[in-house]
Enzyme design. Sequence first.
Site, mmCIF file in Angstrom:
data_model
loop_
_atom_site.group_PDB
_atom_site.id
_atom_site.type_symbol
_atom_site.label_atom_id
_atom_site.label_comp_id
_atom_site.label_asym_id
_atom_site.label_seq_id
_atom_site.Cartn_x
_atom_site.Cartn_y
_atom_site.Cartn_z
ATOM 1 N N GLY A 174 86.619 9.340 -74.520
ATOM 2 C CA GLY A 174 87.338 8.592 -73.635
ATOM 3 C C GLY A 174 88.179 7.614 -73.736
ATOM 4 C CB SER A 175 87.354 4.180 -74.982
ATOM 5 O OG SER A 175 86.973 4.179 -73.801
ATOM 6 C CB SER A 180 84.682 -0.629 -74.762
ATOM 7 O OG SER A 180 83.677 -0.450 -74.189
ATOM 8 C CB SER A 237 80.754 1.397 -70.387
ATOM 9 O OG SER A 237 80.639 1.485 -72.192
ATOM 10 C CB THR A 279 81.138 1.589 -76.828
ATOM 11 O OG1 THR A 279 81.716 2.645 -75.435
ATOM 12 C CG2 THR A 279 81.412 2.515 -77.805
ATOM 13 N NE ARG A 282 84.418 14.712 -68.142
ATOM 14 C CZ ARG A 282 83.021 13.927 -67.914
ATOM 15 N NH1 ARG A 282 82.244 12.907 -68.597
ATOM 16 N NH2 ARG A 282 82.136 14.863 -67.309
ATOM 17 C CD GLU A 323 82.685 13.926 -72.587
ATOM 18 O OE1 GLU A 323 81.902 13.441 -71.557
ATOM 19 O OE2 GLU A 323 83.905 13.307 -73.588
ATOM 20 C CG HIS A 367 98.448 25.649 -95.242
ATOM 21 N ND1 HIS A 367 98.790 25.340 -96.592
ATOM 22 C CD2 HIS A 367 99.378 24.726 -94.282
ATOM 23 C CE1 HIS A 367 99.584 25.261 -96.182
ATOM 24 N NE2 HIS A 367 100.841 25.309 -94.667
ATOM 25 C CE LYS A 395 76.419 6.792 -74.290
ATOM 26 N NZ LYS A 395 77.940 6.555 -73.075
#
Length: 353
Positions: A60-61, A102, A104, A107, A154, A237, A253, A347
């Site tokens: 989202g960032s 970021s 938070s 990241t 997000r 998400e 293409h 994470k």
Amino acid sequence: MDPKVIETVDAIRRADVSNMLDRIKDLPAQLRDARAITRAATLPPHYGDVRQIVVLGMGGSAIGADLAAALLAAELKVPMSVHRDYGLPAYVGRDTLVIASSFSGNTEETLSGFAEARARGARILVLTTGGTLKEQAAAAGIPVLTFSYKAQPRAALGYSLGLVLGVLDRLGFVRDRGPDVEGALADLTKLEERVHEGARTNDAKALALELYGKIPFIYGAGTLGVMARRVKGQFNENAKSWSAFDVMSELDHNAVVGFPNPAAARGALVVLCLESGRDDPRQKLRFVVTKELLDRAGVPHRTLSFPGSSLLSEVLQLVLFTDYLTFYLALLNGADPSEVAAIDYLKGRLAKG
């Protein structure tokens, strides 16, 4: 599926246990706040004298910077790119403006790029709510634009997009986007009346019901090609759903050749075409022909288009509509639109090595 879960305001509020709904409604307020933050910020004038701009970010960032770069592509006189990875490209140096974004501030990919930018002497700005990134930047005397917002990254697109637009405006890279923002806010107010949880005739709810049990493929051209990536992420998400995106005219293409097979695709997929009256005339024709090929293959498709006072308005209306759409689909899927348990698990495993 129980369609009653999205039929009434009370049912929706009960199912939305983490209150994603109010985060969706906050988009206009986020844009206003982001503009106020950049108006009040003290930015070094020499930051406007660079050969390229690189934005560090993930998820989202990063998508706000992607949209900013696409919206400003015809006006920016220096290259602008978004780096979604560890480290930095080799060309980044003292003549580069690096914007570390970021939500938070923790990241790990962004922190890696930030450290490398410092080592190379790049001109650095930080956009964050706090965390390690804010601490390290403040200690090094690097300008930090902070905002406070409790949500999933997000759900803060108004900040990630608005802050980048505001910074580039303040540093003289582009014209003031204030009039475009105000026009977009007026258009968002009108759209909100048609898609909010209590609206009697609600296209977002209707499309969510149609997409239940389907895999959405998102197509877009130009700036709306970037928007297609964002919409794909919201299906993942918010709705906890498989999704994919592709970009016009590259998809003409290759992707069109694959439309006929497997036969199961006809019942499993729905293609959402994000279109604009401002699309290049050749892209408009490509969408027409591409949808003819989808019809021949028996793959259903729908067009999403929201005329507005500017391309920024069209993008933001698509943001609002598809945020509501994926929110309603999450409830139909029996999911909490806010939680990201899979990312939290990932994470945690990465932290263990």
